[in-house]
Scaffold this active site. Structure first.
Site, PDB file in Angstrom:
ATOM      1  N   GLY A 137      30.306  61.241  22.564  1.00 55.05           N
ATOM      2  CA  GLY A 137      29.047  60.688  21.768  1.00 55.05           C
ATOM      3  C   GLY A 137      28.890  59.481  21.095  1.00 55.05           C
ATOM      4  O   GLY A 137      29.565  58.555  22.362  1.00 55.05           O
ATOM      5  N   CYS A 138      28.737  59.274  20.007  1.00 53.17           N
ATOM      6  CA  CYS A 138      28.520  57.640  20.065  1.00 53.17           C
ATOM      7  C   CYS A 138      29.313  56.996  20.084  1.00 53.17           C
ATOM      8  O   CYS A 138      29.706  55.794  20.130  1.00 53.17           O
ATOM      9  CB  CYS A 138      27.882  57.867  18.751  1.00 53.17           C
ATOM     10  SG  CYS A 138      26.224  58.427  18.532  1.00 53.17           S
ATOM     11  N   ALA A 139      30.716  57.920  19.749  1.00 50.59           N
ATOM     12  CA  ALA A 139      31.917  56.612  19.645  1.00 50.59           C
ATOM     13  C   ALA A 139      32.379  56.170  20.909  1.00 50.59           C
ATOM     14  O   ALA A 139      33.949  55.307  20.201  1.00 50.59           O
ATOM     15  CB  ALA A 139      33.040  57.865  18.776  1.00 50.59           C
TER      16      ALA A 139
END
Length: 379
Positions: A137-139
């Site tokens: 995801g965003c990581a």
């Protein structure tokens, strides 16, 4: 030492403002019992506008998972090459100089990865490694930087290309009426980014140490519920408070490197929402202005998932960079709850053998031990 050069970022031409988002929520979900709560949460994101791949009329339709994924693939092939060419030019390299391509995305699926298509169409070498990352995801923006750092440390003199491709609007679910999903409809935007990590030379952030941290027992706080209609975003109400357990991990990484996390010169942080930045300011003990690049990305583009960190860094470059040897922290946050963190110093272009290039060996992975040198396969 590996240097993260200026990222290139592109957003689609269609724009939706905060007021348009609120009006759509009022009209589409006028009978929702928690509409006022959703509207308040959307207002509190601080997102003034977002860029989306298709006109809003098309975005609101759901033609099926297969059609949406076909749109994702076509848009990726149309839009990614331009940002790659810009990133390569900023790093003063060509496709033939790249030893590994790290592709991150959580908003569509391709197999083989887009990396295979890029090698076949853009002149990358056929022995370039491919590292697609799809489930962070965003990581993943921070993870891509860290995996590039690891690779360039393991194979001195090698160069890595990072590509982040996120079309969050293709995950819109018109029948999903959960508050978390309604909030995501007003938070996420679309964007494509690319950056080069040079094994030698380059202007940008000289990467010195990286690390990861997972907050225990939070794997269901940010998640996809995969259904026949596609990816349904799940967001626990406890997510905005995750900086309290994550800030100590950032402090520990800095401390392992002999730095203090509250006394650095720049901070490039994934902006999942304004409270993330507000709380990090509080728990790290740094002024809110320290996160101005991340906040600008959130305000102007929304949360563009894995591309946020690269866009925030691009904004620092566009402001003229910072002072030579300035110390900084970059971090991406995402499902897990996971933090991907990296420390580095600002460096200007130099050639091998210069004082900056011949500095003492760095430690990688946050373990305090210098990695052994491996022979690069690059010709």
């Amino acid at each position: 030492m590996a240097t993260l050069c200026r990222p290139a970022v592109s957003v689609p031409e269609h724009v939706i403002t905060m007021e348009q988002t609120l009006e759509l929520a009022r009209s589409v979900h006028k009978d929702h019992p928690q509409l006022q709560l959703a509207l308040r949460l959307i207002r509190n994101t601080g997102v003034q506008k977002r860029h989306i791949l298709q006109p809003i009329e098309e975005t609101l339709r759901h033609p099926g998972l297969d059609a949406r994924n076909a749109t994702y693939e076509a848009a990726a092939k149309e839009r990614v090459p331009a940002v790659i060419r810009e990133a390569l030019a900023s790093a003063e390299l060509g496709p033939e100089d790249i030893d590994v391509i790290i592709y991150v995305s959580c908003t569509g699926f391709m197999m083989p990865s887009l990396t295979a298509w890029l090698i076949n169409t853009m002149g990358f070498r056929t022995d370039a490694r491919q590292v697609p990352i799809a489930q962070l995801g965003c990581a993943a923006g921070g993870a891509a930087i860290n995996r590039a750092h690891d690779f360039c440390t393991a194979y001195p003199g090698s160069n890595a290309l990072i590509v982040a491709c996120e079309f969050c609007s293709l995950c819109y679910q018109p029948t999903d009426l959960s508050v978390g999903n309604l909030l995501s409809n007003g938070l996420f935007g679309d964007g494509v980014a690319a950056a080069v990590v040079r094994g030698e030379g380059g202007t940008g952030v000289q990467l010195e140490r990286n690390g990861s941290y997972l907050v225990p027992n939070t794997e269901d706080w940010i998640a996809y519920d995969v259904r026949s209609t596609g990816f349904h975003f799940k967001l626990d109400k406890r997510v905005p408070g995750t900086m309290e357990p994550l800030a100590p991990a950032l402090k520990e990484l800095a401390g392992q490197h002999g730095w203090s996390a509250d006394a650095l010169d720049f901070y490039i942080i994934h902006a999942g929402g304004p409270r993330i930045l507000d709380d990090l300011s509080k728990y790290l003990g740094v002024p809110p202005e320290a996160f101005r690049f991340s906040r600008a990305t959130l305000t102007e583009y929304g949360n563009i998932a894995s591309a946020v960190v690269l866009d925030a860094l691009r904004r620092m470059f566009d402001e003229g960079g910072t002072a030579p040897a300035a110390r900084g922290l970059m971090a991406g946050f995402g499902p897990g709850i996971t933090a991907e963190m990296v420390l580095g110093r600002w460096t200007t272009s130099h050639s091998p053998g210069s004082p900056a290039a011949s500095a003492a060996p760095v430690t990688a992975g946050g373990v305090g031990a210098t990695r052994p040198a491996f022979v690069s396969r690059r010709k």
